[in-house]
Every structure is written in C-alpha cells, then in structure tokens.
Design a protein around this motif. Structure first.
Motif: not given
Length: 174
Positions: A34-35, A60-65
């Motif tokens: 992830g990012n 934060q994992q962008e778009r994942k929570g």
C-alpha cells in the motif's frame, strides 16, 4: 510505561509507545503493497482554568483505512497566548515524532521496501493546526512551524491539509 507517556484510542486505553508501534507494524504488514502515510498532529482547547492538548498519531493506507491513537496532555492554566499554544502544540508533535527513532523508521520502511516496484510508498507528515489565509490569526506562525517540522524530517501540512491536528486531535480536545 516508558517516560510515563501513554496513548489511547476508542478501543484501548493506556497503551505504551511500544504497543502503539506494534499496532502500526501490524497495520502495515496486513497489506505491505500500500501507500502509507504516518501522520502526527496536535490540537488544543482552553477549558476554564486548564488547557487540553491532544496529539494524534495516524497511520493511513490510502483508500484502505487507518489506525490511530492519541496522547492527552493537560496544562493546568489558561494558555491564551496564541504563539505559546501553537508552539507547545508543535513541541508535543515533535516529541511524538522523536519516539520513532531512526531504527523504528527503518523497520517501517523495510515493510514496504520489497513492494516499491509494485507502487508501495511510505511518507511521514507533521500536521499543524494553522492556516495561511488572510483571516487566519495563526498565519504569522506558518513559516516558523513549517520550518520546525522540516527540521525533524517531516513533510509539513497546514490547513486545510492538516486533518490529524484540525480534525482527529480536535475531536478529543472538546
């Protein structure tokens, strides 16, 4: 608890920094491709004869929570001088960042490093609850506080991009 510093979130109270660090590692290891953005920020609120400071740590994992926690510090006086308060908020953020030693940062980087070619990334940001708009009383402190964040190796974010300070931490200062 080392240094007597504890963190909490909605599901856990009195976490040591080591527990916080383990939670961040576990969060990142779930999907190391992830990012990731590791973000720090502090906000404060004056309540009667005391001032409450909340420092948030958010991965934060962008778009994942996200996984987040915060530390609460109470100063037993009204801190009405804006520069003093903003400066202390920045100091508390710097203190939280300093717990992430070179070795700890390296551990986090090693999680994503094998996946860089698949687009994985890891950044560290310092969120400051100040803005540069003409009507913002804190605009005169922007350069000073951004310089402080950059001097400890963080990408500095101010309003409207400093949501760890202006939204997450702010919620717990009330």
């Amino acid at each position: 608890m080392e240094n007597g510093i504890t963190f909490q979130n909605i599901s856990e109270k009195r976490m040591s920094f080591e527990q916080v660090f383990r939670c961040i590692i576990q969060f990142m290891e779930k999907d190391p491709t992830g990012n990731f953005r590791l973000m720090f920020g502090t906000d404060s609120q004056v309540h009667g004869s005391l001032t409450k400071f909340i420092t948030g740590i958010v991965i934060q994992q962008e778009r994942k929570g996200v996984w987040a926690c915060f530390r609460k510090v109470i100063v037993h006086r009204k801190m009405t001088n804006l520069h003093e308060r903003i400066s202390y908020e920045t100091s508390l953020t710097e203190e939280a960042v300093s717990m992430f030693t070179k070795e700890k940062k390296e551990q986090l980087i090693q999680i994503v490093l094998p996946h860089i070619y698949k687009g994985a990334s890891f950044t560290i940001e310092g969120h400051i609850d100040i803005g540069s708009g003409n009507r913002n009383k804190t605009r005169i402190f922007v350069n000073e506080m951004i310089s402080r964040m950059k001097s400890i190796g963080l990408e500095a974010k101010i309003k409207p991009h400093s949501f760890v300070a202006s939204s997450y931490a702010n919620r717990f200062t009330k």
